[in-house]
Write an enzyme that holds these catalytic residues in place. Structure first.
Site, PDB file in Angstrom:
ATOM      1  N   ASN A  62     -15.941  -1.089  -1.624  1.00 30.69           N
ATOM      2  CA  ASN A  62     -15.838  -0.399  -3.165  1.00 30.69           C
ATOM      3  C   ASN A  62     -16.809  -1.028  -3.971  1.00 30.69           C
ATOM      4  OD1 ASN A  62     -14.258  -2.872  -2.762  1.00 30.69           O
ATOM      5  ND2 ASN A  62     -13.247  -2.480  -4.680  1.00 30.69           N
ATOM      6  N   GLU A  64     -17.740  -0.724  -7.907  1.00 32.12           N
ATOM      7  CA  GLU A  64     -17.013  -0.365  -9.276  1.00 32.12           C
ATOM      8  C   GLU A  64     -18.517  -0.202 -10.313  1.00 32.12           C
ATOM      9  OE1 GLU A  64     -14.398  -3.385 -10.163  1.00 32.12           O
ATOM     10  OE2 GLU A  64     -13.013  -2.735  -8.458  1.00 32.12           O
ATOM     11  N   CYS A  73     -14.405   4.047  -4.046  1.00 34.24           N
ATOM     12  CA  CYS A  73     -13.668   3.196  -3.131  1.00 34.24           C
ATOM     13  C   CYS A  73     -14.363   3.046  -1.669  1.00 34.24           C
ATOM     14  CB  CYS A  73     -12.367   4.039  -2.634  1.00 34.24           C
ATOM     15  SG  CYS A  73     -11.169   4.153  -3.931  1.00 34.24           S
ATOM     16  N   GLU A  75     -13.444   3.663   1.578  1.00 37.76           N
ATOM     17  CA  GLU A  75     -13.336   4.349   2.385  1.00 37.76           C
ATOM     18  C   GLU A  75     -14.359   5.516   2.320  1.00 37.76           C
ATOM     19  OE1 GLU A  75     -10.889   2.786   0.409  1.00 37.76           O
ATOM     20  OE2 GLU A  75      -9.175   3.153   1.111  1.00 37.76           O
ATOM     21  N   CYS A 112      -6.162   5.384  -1.396  1.00 39.73           N
ATOM     22  CA  CYS A 112      -5.714   6.179  -2.393  1.00 39.73           C
ATOM     23  C   CYS A 112      -5.591   7.648  -2.343  1.00 39.73           C
ATOM     24  CB  CYS A 112      -6.474   5.754  -3.658  1.00 39.73           C
ATOM     25  SG  CYS A 112      -8.283   6.583  -3.561  1.00 39.73           S
ATOM     26  N   CYS A 115      -9.245   9.319  -1.744  1.00 40.22           N
ATOM     27  CA  CYS A 115      -9.649   9.083  -0.185  1.00 40.22           C
ATOM     28  C   CYS A 115      -9.059   9.774   0.964  1.00 40.22           C
ATOM     29  CB  CYS A 115      -9.573   7.284   0.059  1.00 40.22           C
ATOM     30  SG  CYS A 115     -10.862   6.604  -1.038  1.00 40.22           S
TER      31      CYS A 115
HETATM   32  N1  THU Z   1     -10.020   0.681  -4.094  1.00 41.06           N
HETATM   33  C1  THU Z   1     -10.628   1.299  -2.686  1.00 41.06           C
HETATM   34  O1  THU Z   1     -11.793   0.588  -2.203  1.00 41.06           O
HETATM   35  N2  THU Z   1      -9.832   1.777  -1.722  1.00 41.06           N
HETATM   36  C2  THU Z   1      -8.659   2.491  -2.031  1.00 41.06           C
HETATM   37  O2  THU Z   1      -8.272   3.110  -1.119  1.00 41.06           O
HETATM   38  C3  THU Z   1      -7.932   1.776  -3.231  1.00 41.06           C
HETATM   39  C4  THU Z   1      -8.443   1.238  -4.204  1.00 41.06           C
HETATM   40  C5  THU Z   1     -10.751   0.087  -4.870  1.00 41.06           C
HETATM   41  C6  THU Z   1     -11.195   0.798  -5.880  1.00 41.06           C
HETATM   42  C7  THU Z   1     -11.325  -0.179  -7.282  1.00 41.06           C
HETATM   43  O3  THU Z   1     -12.581  -0.842  -6.721  1.00 41.06           O
HETATM   44  C8  THU Z   1     -10.520  -1.309  -6.646  1.00 41.06           C
HETATM   45  O4  THU Z   1      -9.994  -0.977  -5.259  1.00 41.06           O
HETATM   46  C9  THU Z   1      -9.156  -1.279  -7.489  1.00 41.06           C
HETATM   47  O5  THU Z   1      -8.386  -0.358  -7.506  1.00 41.06           O
END
Ligand code: THU
Length: 160
Positions: A62, A64, A73, A75, A112, A115
């Site tokens: 991920n 940000e 994310c 994925e 999520c 994704c």
């Molecule tokens: N996140 C992912 O990388 N994958 C997911 O399926 C759920 C959330 C990340 C997004 C964000 O950077 C952090 O987790 C907190 O939500």
């Protein structure tokens, strides 16, 4: 009018050692990948590793952003790397793992909704299911055989 039931199925593994050997390798790479996540806002580091049908492994984590919705994310980083560099090679398996700088993540971290939708599109495009394994830092590992199990009644371009 009628009411229907839609079922989904999950395989639950108690430990990494129970996983097939090639998936254990993906787990190692996903764990490595989560170490370079850029997650200064959530402190939640997610790593994803996927295996292409030619055996190549692609990972992502991920990323940000101070403008929160601009983050992405793990994925989607991984699947878009694969789709962009190897558009004609099918994806067989995906492993997702996460840890937090704030507390122990001891239950599986499932992908999520955005994704799931993105992965579903590539699964449909390649006309072959993608196995998805997801886990925390410790604890059980969940597996679904297809994105269809994670996103029943998915929105599909066939509807357009
Ligand atoms: N996140 C992912 O990388 N994958 C997911 O399926 C759920 C959330 C990340 C997004 C964000 O950077 C952090 O987790 C907190 O939500």
């Amino acid at each position: 009018m009628k009411k229907i039931e839609i079922s989904t199925s999950l395989t639950i593994y108690d430990s990494v050692e129970e996983l097939p050997v090639d998936v254990q390798q993906l787990v190692k790479i996903a764990i490595e990948s989560r170490k370079t996540a850029y997650a200064p806002y959530s402190n939640f580091n997610v790593g994803a590793a996927l295996m292409l049908e030619n055996g190549k492994i692609i990972s992502g984590n991920n990323q940000e952003n101070a403008a929160y919705p601009s983050g992405i994310c793990a994925e989607r980083v991984a699947i878009w790397k694969a789709a962009s560099d190897y558009p004609d090679i099918k994806v067989n398996k995906l492993v997702i793992t996460a840890n937090s700088n704030l507390k122990m993540v001891d239950s599986p971290v499932s992908p999520c909704g955005a994704c799931r939708q993105t992965l579903f599109e590539y699964e449909s495009k390649q006309e072959q299911s993608i196995e998805v394994y997801f886990m925390g830092e410790t604890g059980k590992i969940f597996k679904t055989d297809s994105l269809k199990d994670l996103l029943p009644v998915a929105f599909s371009k066939l509807l357009l």
